[in-house]
Design a protein around this motif. Structure first.
Motif, PDB file in Angstrom:
ATOM      1  N   THR A 105     -41.527  21.445   5.990  1.00  0.00           N
ATOM      2  CA  THR A 105     -42.391  20.314   6.338  1.00  0.00           C
ATOM      3  C   THR A 105     -42.219  19.939   7.805  1.00  0.00           C
ATOM      4  N   ASP A 106     -40.972  19.878   8.231  1.00  0.00           N
ATOM      5  CA  ASP A 106     -40.687  19.549   9.637  1.00  0.00           C
ATOM      6  C   ASP A 106     -41.290  20.599  10.565  1.00  0.00           C
ATOM      7  N   LEU A 107     -41.128  21.854  10.176  1.00  0.00           N
ATOM      8  CA  LEU A 107     -41.676  22.956  10.972  1.00  0.00           C
ATOM      9  C   LEU A 107     -43.201  22.875  11.035  1.00  0.00           C
ATOM     10  N   TYR A 108     -43.815  22.698   9.875  1.00  0.00           N
ATOM     11  CA  TYR A 108     -45.276  22.722   9.817  1.00  0.00           C
ATOM     12  C   TYR A 108     -45.901  21.613  10.655  1.00  0.00           C
ATOM     13  N   PHE A 109     -45.385  20.430  10.518  1.00  0.00           N
ATOM     14  CA  PHE A 109     -45.975  19.285  11.230  1.00  0.00           C
ATOM     15  C   PHE A 109     -45.385  19.133  12.625  1.00  0.00           C
ATOM     16  N   GLN A 110     -44.662  20.147  13.070  1.00  0.00           N
ATOM     17  CA  GLN A 110     -44.097  20.163  14.416  1.00  0.00           C
ATOM     18  C   GLN A 110     -43.382  18.844  14.706  1.00  0.00           C
ATOM     19  N   SER A 111     -42.540  18.474  13.758  1.00  0.00           N
ATOM     20  CA  SER A 111     -41.732  17.251  13.869  1.00  0.00           C
ATOM     21  C   SER A 111     -42.570  16.008  14.116  1.00  0.00           C
TER      22      SER A 111
ATOM     23  N   VAL B 218     -40.429   8.875  15.090  1.00  0.00           N
ATOM     24  CA  VAL B 218     -40.774   8.179  13.845  1.00  0.00           C
ATOM     25  C   VAL B 218     -40.766   9.161  12.683  1.00  0.00           C
ATOM     26  N   PHE B 219     -41.372  10.318  12.901  1.00  0.00           N
ATOM     27  CA  PHE B 219     -41.429  11.328  11.844  1.00  0.00           C
ATOM     28  C   PHE B 219     -40.041  11.874  11.532  1.00  0.00           C
ATOM     29  N   SER B 220     -39.261  12.135  12.550  1.00  0.00           N
ATOM     30  CA  SER B 220     -37.909  12.658  12.333  1.00  0.00           C
ATOM     31  C   SER B 220     -37.068  11.689  11.508  1.00  0.00           C
ATOM     32  N   ARG B 221     -37.186  10.399  11.836  1.00  0.00           N
ATOM     33  CA  ARG B 221     -36.437   9.395  11.058  1.00  0.00           C
ATOM     34  C   ARG B 221     -36.887   9.391   9.599  1.00  0.00           C
ATOM     35  N   ALA B 222     -38.193   9.508   9.385  1.00  0.00           N
ATOM     36  CA  ALA B 222     -38.715   9.490   8.010  1.00  0.00           C
ATOM     37  C   ALA B 222     -38.207  10.691   7.222  1.00  0.00           C
ATOM     38  N   LEU B 223     -38.180  11.848   7.867  1.00  0.00           N
ATOM     39  CA  LEU B 223     -37.681  13.042   7.176  1.00  0.00           C
ATOM     40  C   LEU B 223     -36.191  12.908   6.867  1.00  0.00           C
ATOM     41  N   ALA B 224     -35.438  12.353   7.824  1.00  0.00           N
ATOM     42  CA  ALA B 224     -34.002  12.170   7.598  1.00  0.00           C
ATOM     43  C   ALA B 224     -33.780  11.227   6.419  1.00  0.00           C
ATOM     44  N   ARG B 225     -34.588  10.193   6.373  1.00  0.00           N
ATOM     45  CA  ARG B 225     -34.457   9.234   5.293  1.00  0.00           C
ATOM     46  C   ARG B 225     -34.839   9.855   3.945  1.00  0.00           C
ATOM     47  N   ALA B 226     -35.898  10.682   3.956  1.00  0.00           N
ATOM     48  CA  ALA B 226     -36.280  11.379   2.724  1.00  0.00           C
ATOM     49  C   ALA B 226     -35.139  12.289   2.259  1.00  0.00           C
ATOM     50  N   ARG B 227     -34.533  12.981   3.210  1.00  0.00           N
ATOM     51  CA  ARG B 227     -33.416  13.869   2.888  1.00  0.00           C
ATOM     52  C   ARG B 227     -32.297  13.097   2.191  1.00  0.00           C
ATOM     53  N   ALA B 228     -32.034  11.916   2.691  1.00  0.00           N
ATOM     54  CA  ALA B 228     -30.970  11.101   2.100  1.00  0.00           C
ATOM     55  C   ALA B 228     -31.353  10.611   0.704  1.00  0.00           C
ATOM     56  N   ARG B 229     -32.599  10.134   0.576  1.00  0.00           N
ATOM     57  CA  ARG B 229     -33.027   9.593  -0.722  1.00  0.00           C
ATOM     58  C   ARG B 229     -33.051  10.658  -1.803  1.00  0.00           C
ATOM     59  N   LEU B 230     -33.425  11.888  -1.387  1.00  0.00           N
ATOM     60  CA  LEU B 230     -33.515  12.967  -2.360  1.00  0.00           C
ATOM     61  C   LEU B 230     -32.146  13.582  -2.606  1.00  0.00           C
ATOM     62  N   ALA B 231     -31.143  13.088  -1.862  1.00  0.00           N
ATOM     63  CA  ALA B 231     -29.756  13.518  -2.044  1.00  0.00           C
ATOM     64  C   ALA B 231     -29.598  15.022  -1.874  1.00  0.00           C
ATOM     65  N   VAL B 232     -29.976  15.505  -0.696  1.00  0.00           N
ATOM     66  CA  VAL B 232     -29.824  16.937  -0.410  1.00  0.00           C
ATOM     67  C   VAL B 232     -28.491  17.156   0.301  1.00  0.00           C
TER      68      VAL B 232
END
Lengths: 185, 185
Positions: free
Chosen positions: B91-97, B171-185
């Motif tokens: 996702t990060d790659l596709y949306f170019q961060s 903004v996008f990077s923070r959102a992805l980091a937060r998703a990573r945490a919520r999904l417990a990866v």
DNA sequence: GTCTATAGATCGATAGAC
DNA sequence: GTCTATCGATCTATAGAC
């Protein structure tokens, strides 16, 4: 145009709906004419700057509505929790529980963003800043409040996209309920 | 058109960028011609159905990319947590961060939604369903997994909107980091 | 397959009668 | 203030030469 009479309010609201449904490029003067019941001559009488001025006035109209119904409660309500509650109620009302798209968000995605950078930035910037300030008054520290505010506004925007994609306003309702819980209202 | 050669891949990718930057209405054949270096005659040779077929092929191209890089890891990776991690990386790659907009999300917002209801619904539906399934394999019960998956996809979409509005990929990077945490990866 | 030329419709915008 | 008529540009799409 002067936008203070009830008649003018209605006109701007109808134009806004066309932009919302069709986007900037898709909102042709013919369609705006049909939606308002006015000929092109009349439209240019109200908006000498043409289509771009119509969109600018619509954005100003939206900014004023949000200032009054979304930002003011966040800023002025004695109890921050009450202000946040009123913000979420106004958000639900404005987006018709997910049945209505966010024009500013739609403009942000395509080329019309470049036309209205200032307005778009101000809209989302105010929303995040006011929400963060309310959260800080509620006892959260600044970094946490900033992050939570940004995340909440993004969640609302994303929920609007998904609601449209699934043609299901329940997606938006769930997102708002979840925001309410996270913000501890 | 046949989209299996490297040449054809490049052509579709360039057309996709025009739709992404301008939206469906704003992507004129003249602009597509400039972006691809092809005349209208050549474009109609590849896409007899014209602009609508170009957009449909682009959407199919996106669907295939997501199937391979986003949905397949969620479905096939032995460890669900690893699959979720690869989904977020893709996702990060596709949306170019956050520097690149989601075409499907943009289409969902305006009138082009009606043209591509099926494709839009399938894109978001698959994303949510595959993520929820992975979360359930990871031990979460279905209602919780469904809600978390829907919320995560919406958060990604909303973050793309805010990143564009603020012209700030952080903004996008923070959102992805937060998703990573919520999904417990 | 590629191009140019062009058709026919629609675009945003203007002029001018009433 | 509203309308119709119309401008020139641009749109999607097609025709036909090479």
């Amino acid at each position: 145009m002067r936008a203070d009479t009830a008649e003018a309010e209605k006109l701007v609201a109808r134009i806004a709906e066309v932009f919302r449904e069709r986007g900037y490029e898709g909102a042709s003067l013919t369609r705006i004419g049909q939606a308002t019941g006015l000929g092109k001559g009349s439209l240019y009488n109200f908006f000498p700057g043409g289509k771009e001025e119509m969109a600018a006035v619509v954005l100003a109209h939206i900014a004023a509505w949000f200032e009054e119904n979304v930002f003011a409660p966040l800023r002025d309500e004695g109890q921050p929790a009450a202000g946040i509650g009123r913000m979420l109620d106004a958000t639900d009302l404005y987006f018709q529980s997910g049945g209505r798209v966010c024009l500013v968000g739609a403009f942000a995605l395509d080329d019309s963003r470049n036309r209205f950078v200032t307005e778009i930035r101000a809209y989302f910037g105010s929303w995040v800043a006011h929400l963060s300030a309310a959260l800080q008054r509620g006892g959260r520290d600044k970094p946490e409040a900033d992050q939570l505010a940004e995340d909440t506004v993004a969640a609302i925007q994303g929920a609007l996209t998904l609601s449209r994609a699934f043609d299901d306003t329940a997606v938006f309702s769930r997102a708002l309920a979840r925001a309410r819980a996270r913000l501890a209202v």
